[in-house]
Scaffold this motif. Structure first.
Motif, mmCIF file in Angstrom:
data_model
loop_
_atom_site.group_PDB
_atom_site.id
_atom_site.type_symbol
_atom_site.label_atom_id
_atom_site.label_comp_id
_atom_site.label_asym_id
_atom_site.label_seq_id
_atom_site.Cartn_x
_atom_site.Cartn_y
_atom_site.Cartn_z
ATOM 1 N N LEU A 159 1.024 -1.280 0.044
ATOM 2 C CA LEU A 159 0.089 0.044 -0.001
ATOM 3 C C LEU A 159 0.896 1.163 -0.029
ATOM 4 C CD1 LEU A 159 -3.000 -0.951 2.583
ATOM 5 C CD2 LEU A 159 -2.744 -0.940 -0.012
ATOM 6 N N ASN A 160 2.150 1.148 0.873
ATOM 7 C CA ASN A 160 2.979 2.380 0.939
ATOM 8 C C ASN A 160 3.382 2.625 -0.478
ATOM 9 O OD1 ASN A 160 5.188 3.832 1.083
ATOM 10 N ND2 ASN A 160 5.710 3.298 3.063
ATOM 11 N N VAL A 161 4.026 1.689 -1.104
ATOM 12 C CA VAL A 161 4.705 1.654 -2.667
ATOM 13 C C VAL A 161 3.596 2.001 -3.839
ATOM 14 C CG1 VAL A 161 5.904 0.427 -4.389
ATOM 15 C CG2 VAL A 161 6.490 0.187 -2.177
ATOM 16 N N ALA A 162 2.504 1.429 -3.471
ATOM 17 C CA ALA A 162 1.269 1.948 -4.465
ATOM 18 C C ALA A 162 0.685 3.400 -4.180
ATOM 19 C CB ALA A 162 0.237 0.808 -4.356
ATOM 20 N N GLY A 163 1.053 4.038 -3.052
ATOM 21 C CA GLY A 163 0.576 5.198 -2.901
ATOM 22 C C GLY A 163 -0.844 5.313 -2.516
ATOM 23 N N VAL A 164 -1.389 3.988 -1.983
ATOM 24 C CA VAL A 164 -2.755 4.036 -1.616
ATOM 25 C C VAL A 164 -2.899 4.838 0.006
ATOM 26 C CG1 VAL A 164 -4.815 2.529 -0.947
ATOM 27 C CG2 VAL A 164 -3.063 2.051 -2.795
ATOM 28 N N HIS A 165 -4.089 5.740 -0.184
ATOM 29 C CA HIS A 165 -4.335 6.524 0.893
ATOM 30 C C HIS A 165 -5.341 5.819 1.839
ATOM 31 C CE1 HIS A 165 -5.516 9.671 3.554
ATOM 32 N NE2 HIS A 165 -6.900 9.612 3.446
ATOM 33 N N VAL A 166 -5.248 5.312 3.072
ATOM 34 C CA VAL A 166 -5.905 4.424 3.899
ATOM 35 C C VAL A 166 -6.899 5.815 4.823
ATOM 36 C CG1 VAL A 166 -6.407 3.068 5.602
ATOM 37 C CG2 VAL A 166 -4.729 2.815 3.860
ATOM 38 N N PRO A 167 -8.056 5.609 4.667
ATOM 39 C CA PRO A 167 -8.922 6.631 5.325
ATOM 40 C C PRO A 167 -8.590 6.642 6.776
ATOM 41 C CG PRO A 167 -10.353 5.531 3.625
ATOM 42 C CD PRO A 167 -9.286 4.881 3.782
ATOM 43 N N GLU A 168 -8.566 7.680 7.437
ATOM 44 C CA GLU A 168 -8.182 7.704 8.934
ATOM 45 C C GLU A 168 -9.162 6.891 9.709
ATOM 46 O OE1 GLU A 168 -5.815 8.864 10.632
ATOM 47 O OE2 GLU A 168 -4.740 9.315 8.681
ATOM 48 N N GLY A 169 -10.689 6.798 9.296
ATOM 49 C CA GLY A 169 -11.484 6.180 10.014
ATOM 50 C C GLY A 169 -11.217 4.748 9.836
ATOM 51 N N LEU A 170 -10.657 4.159 8.946
ATOM 52 C CA LEU A 170 -10.159 2.671 9.077
ATOM 53 C C LEU A 170 -8.860 2.358 9.662
ATOM 54 C CD1 LEU A 170 -11.014 1.992 5.008
ATOM 55 C CD2 LEU A 170 -12.471 1.405 7.492
ATOM 56 N N LEU A 171 -8.050 3.526 9.595
ATOM 57 C CA LEU A 171 -6.714 3.454 10.395
ATOM 58 C C LEU A 171 -6.612 3.668 11.845
ATOM 59 C CD1 LEU A 171 -3.962 2.807 8.832
ATOM 60 C CD2 LEU A 171 -3.450 4.835 8.871
ATOM 61 N N GLU A 172 -7.484 4.293 12.218
ATOM 62 C CA GLU A 172 -7.684 4.793 13.695
ATOM 63 C C GLU A 172 -7.723 3.416 14.669
ATOM 64 O OE1 GLU A 172 -10.322 7.596 14.688
ATOM 65 O OE2 GLU A 172 -9.130 9.223 13.798
ATOM 66 N N PRO A 173 -8.433 2.463 14.392
ATOM 67 C CA PRO A 173 -8.781 0.983 14.814
ATOM 68 C C PRO A 173 -7.480 0.273 14.858
ATOM 69 C CG PRO A 173 -10.039 1.198 13.213
ATOM 70 C CD PRO A 173 -9.767 2.622 13.241
ATOM 71 N N VAL A 174 -6.944 0.242 13.787
ATOM 72 C CA VAL A 174 -5.302 -0.618 13.642
ATOM 73 C C VAL A 174 -4.554 0.201 14.417
ATOM 74 C CG1 VAL A 174 -3.957 -1.359 11.829
ATOM 75 C CG2 VAL A 174 -6.414 -0.961 11.252
ATOM 76 N N GLU A 175 -4.368 1.605 14.400
ATOM 77 C CA GLU A 175 -3.471 2.037 15.323
ATOM 78 C C GLU A 175 -3.780 2.041 16.824
ATOM 79 O OE1 GLU A 175 -4.239 6.120 14.067
ATOM 80 O OE2 GLU A 175 -2.309 6.245 12.763
ATOM 81 N N LEU A 176 -5.115 1.861 17.116
ATOM 82 C CA LEU A 176 -5.304 1.580 18.636
ATOM 83 C C LEU A 176 -4.759 0.122 19.042
ATOM 84 C CD1 LEU A 176 -6.817 2.695 21.096
ATOM 85 C CD2 LEU A 176 -8.934 1.511 20.305
ATOM 86 N N LEU A 177 -4.926 -0.763 18.195
ATOM 87 C CA LEU A 177 -4.394 -2.118 18.480
ATOM 88 C C LEU A 177 -2.865 -2.285 18.149
ATOM 89 C CD1 LEU A 177 -6.686 -4.236 16.274
ATOM 90 C CD2 LEU A 177 -6.816 -4.170 18.709
ATOM 91 N N ALA A 178 -2.596 -1.292 17.476
ATOM 92 C CA ALA A 178 -0.841 -1.292 17.205
ATOM 93 C C ALA A 178 -0.206 -0.789 18.494
ATOM 94 C CB ALA A 178 -0.632 -0.306 16.107
ATOM 95 N N ASP A 179 -0.990 0.178 19.029
ATOM 96 C CA ASP A 179 -0.569 0.759 20.457
ATOM 97 C C ASP A 179 -0.250 -0.442 21.784
ATOM 98 O OD1 ASP A 179 -0.001 3.107 19.277
ATOM 99 O OD2 ASP A 179 -2.091 3.916 20.140
ATOM 100 N N LEU A 180 -0.918 -1.626 21.542
ATOM 101 C CA LEU A 180 -1.103 -2.550 22.439
ATOM 102 C C LEU A 180 0.359 -3.195 22.464
ATOM 103 C CD1 LEU A 180 -2.475 -4.002 24.565
ATOM 104 C CD2 LEU A 180 -3.615 -5.490 22.712
ATOM 105 N N ALA A 181 0.841 -3.483 21.272
ATOM 106 C CA ALA A 181 2.151 -4.232 21.059
ATOM 107 C C ALA A 181 3.164 -4.051 21.898
ATOM 108 C CB ALA A 181 2.633 -4.094 19.520
#
Length: 305
Positions: free
Chosen positions: A178-200
């Protein structure tokens, strides 16, 4: 120097909380495994995805990355003869190899890079190489070894398909693509992933602290030669190789200091989490993470001066 001390303080406090919780019996039996499995299957994939999605690929693909990769791979390979000659189980040898070259680039490397090197971006080559290469490679190896230990023979096809069962590799590939392809992930979809990431990171550190609560004296459950080899390789050989290879590649000044400081970081607690997940080499991973962290304090202070 303050960055080194700050990084160790951050880790020490969270691990100490885990030890205290373990001593008080607040969490039920099996909490260490539960936290480790949660980090492996849920939080770490989320962290990998978010980190690689936002990584500056052009900045990471530099001479520093090549030096980081060569030094880490060399150190990991140097441990293998030790495990083989000591006739240790295959899974433990894989864990020992990983502990020798897999550094604490996240929760310790970031504050140290920020305060000692001037920017958290200096740790990026080590972090990205570990996330994109070492983590999926080692967890896939551990998966195959675990299957054979259960009496299953995955064969060539099973070994090749093993990465498809690895959530860390899948998250790595997804984030990079997704990074290389330049795909923009909407913040609404990314926020719950970030919340889970903070747990790692806190989950792995708490699990590590819990494991120390009732552990024997470091080294008592290990082959002392294997544990000593990990400490020497991680704390001394790894930064020396980074300096040697970096100098050969023409790095100097801040660029050379960055790769040497990164290589001098201790074994990451992630290694312990993976050892617990695959039920192999747990004492070695636990004691390596603890003792390399202790030994790395004077090493990092000397390198950063």
């Amino acid at each position: 120097m303050s960055g080194v001390l700050t990084g160790f303080l951050v880790i020490g406090v969270v691990v100490a909380v885990g030890v205290l919780v373990g001593r008080l019996g607040v969490l039920p039996d099996g909490a260490t495994e539960t936290l480790s499995r949660t980090a492996f299957f849920v939080a770490s994939p989320a962290l990998l995805f978010v980190t690689l999605l936002r990584a500056d690929v052009a900045r990471v693909l530099s001479a520093g990355l090549v030096v980081t990769a060569l030094a880490a791979v060399a150190v990991c390979l140097l441990y293998i003869p030790v495990g083989v000659l000591r006739r240790r189980p295959r899974g433990e040898t894989v864990v020992g190899s990983m502990a020798s070259g897999y550094l604490n680039a996240g929760n310790l490397g970031i504050p140290i890079a920020t305060y000692a090197l001037g920017s958290a971006a200096e740790i990026a080559p080590s972090l990205i190489f570990q996330l994109a290469v070492l983590t999926p490679a080692y967890t896939t190896l551990l998966d195959v070894v675990a299957a054979r230990r259960r009496g299953e023979d995955p064969g060539v096809g099973g070994a090749l398909l093993a990465p498809l069962r690895n959530p860390l590799l899948l998250a790595t590939v997804a984030g990079l693509l997704l990074n290389v392809a330049g795909v923009h992930v909407p913040e609404g979809l990314l926020e719950p992933v970030e919340l889970l990431a903070d747990l790692a990171v806190p989950a792995m550190l708490l699990a590590f602290g819990l494991s120390l609560a009732h552990a024997q004296r470091p080294g008592r459950d290990d082959d002392p030669v294997c544990l000593g080899a990990v400490i020497v390789l991680k704390n001394l050989v790894h930064p020396f190789l980074a300096w040697l290879i970096g100098s050969a590649f023409g790095l100097e000044g801040p660029a050379l200091l960055a790769v040497v400081v990164s290589a001098a970081l201790p074994t990451a607690q992630n290694v312990f989490g993976y050892a617990v997940r695959f039920a192999t080499g747990v004492p070695l991973a636990r004691d390596a993470a603890l003792l390399t962290t202790v030994v790395s304090v004077p090493v990092l202070l000397l390198v950063a001066l």
